[in-house]
Write an enzyme that holds these catalytic residues in place. Structure first.
Site, mmCIF file in Angstrom:
data_model
loop_
_atom_site.group_PDB
_atom_site.id
_atom_site.type_symbol
_atom_site.label_atom_id
_atom_site.label_comp_id
_atom_site.label_asym_id
_atom_site.label_seq_id
_atom_site.Cartn_x
_atom_site.Cartn_y
_atom_site.Cartn_z
ATOM 1 N N HIS A 14 12.969 43.476 -15.363
ATOM 2 C CA HIS A 14 13.437 43.777 -16.723
ATOM 3 C C HIS A 14 12.340 43.341 -17.685
ATOM 4 C CE1 HIS A 14 17.090 43.756 -19.670
ATOM 5 N NE2 HIS A 14 15.972 44.017 -20.313
ATOM 6 N N HIS A 68 24.854 40.536 -12.401
ATOM 7 C CA HIS A 68 24.882 39.466 -13.409
ATOM 8 C C HIS A 68 25.764 38.322 -12.913
ATOM 9 C CE1 HIS A 68 24.445 37.387 -17.229
ATOM 10 N NE2 HIS A 68 23.536 38.305 -17.549
ATOM 11 N N GLU A 75 14.665 47.981 -15.398
ATOM 12 C CA GLU A 75 15.776 47.986 -16.338
ATOM 13 C C GLU A 75 15.315 47.517 -17.707
ATOM 14 O OE1 GLU A 75 18.597 45.397 -14.406
ATOM 15 O OE2 GLU A 75 17.847 43.633 -15.469
#
Length: 252
Positions: A50, A202, A81
């Site tokens: 990310h 997550h 991402e």
């Protein structure tokens, strides 16, 4: 890159936290690419990054090096991402990973903490999803477990959702665990009904992962970073990855 196939839920290792530690000094250690290589050698089916605009962990150079590394692992997938209205699309256009995961975080956000809001965000997302699809890149939208949103995701032309699992992780081991989990099951069922693939991530860890994988129908990939890298600090990448793969396998 052609999409890899996996017989069960795939494990994609997010290596952002390796970069975060590396960035506290100017010595280049620990190596992000070495971490990814060790995780892949241990059986991980993918690598996730990310890269945020401020490069507080993953840098543009890391994405380039990981894209090159992934060429040596054709059975694995590369997932980039981020927010497609910030810097994500530049990476997608240049490296064409297997998957782009669109996350609605702000530039200075501490960590991702909510999914897209539909239909409000559809006008922004539609052309970016179409561009990724034209590049041959699968698109996954980071979503809260809200069944009513899934038809909108399908209408946009995205391929998958990534369920934001913090609420499940927080509820795990409490009396609310199963009721919260039921919400994820319902969202996954709605996604399946809309023709979408299902990812999740997550705050998943070796304790809560098996129950989630066993319960959520159609789960194709979990992306795990913080807990996995924390475990690896204690026992190493190989043993940690094997532990997470075993947690997934127990769900069967």
């Amino acid at each position: 890159m052609s999409a890899a196939k996996h017989p069960r839920c795939a494990l994609s290792v997010n290596v952002n936290k390796v970069a975060l530690v590396r960035n506290t000094r100017h010595l280049g250690i620990p190596s992000v690419t070495r971490a990814a290589e060790l995780c892949l050698a241990a059986g991980a089916q993918g690598i996730t990054v990310h890269p945020r605009p401020d490069e507080r962990h993953i840098r543009a150079s890391d994405v380039a090096e990981l894209a090159a590394l992934m060429q040596n692992w054709p059975q694995a997938e590369f997932n980039i991402e981020g927010n497609p209205t910030h810097n994500l699309m530049d990476f997608i256009r240049q490296y064409r990973p297997h998957q782009a995961t669109f996350v609605p975080d702000t530039v200075d956000q501490f960590t991702s903490n909510a999914g897209w809001t539909l239909p409000q965000d559809m006008a922004v997302l539609r052309p970016l999803i179409a561009e990724c699809r034209a590049l041959g890149v699968r698109v996954s939208l980071f979503m809260d477990p809200r069944p009513e949103m899934m038809a909108y995701v399908a209408e946009l032309g995205a391929d998958r959702i990534e369920l934001y699992t913090e609420t499940y992780a927080t509820a795990y081991g409490t009396p609310e665990q199963e009721s919260v989990l039921a919400g994820f099951v319902a969202a996954a069922q709605a996604a399946q009904a809309a023709g979408l693939g299902i990812n999740a991530g997550h705050d998943l860890n070796q304790d809560n992962l098996t129950r989630f994988v066993a319960a959520v129908p159609g789960l194709q990939e979990v992306s795990i970073g913080h807990a996995l890298i924390a475990d690896a600090l204690e026992v190493g990448y190989a043993q940690t990855v094997q532990g997470y793969l075993a947690a997934i396998a127990r769900a069967a």
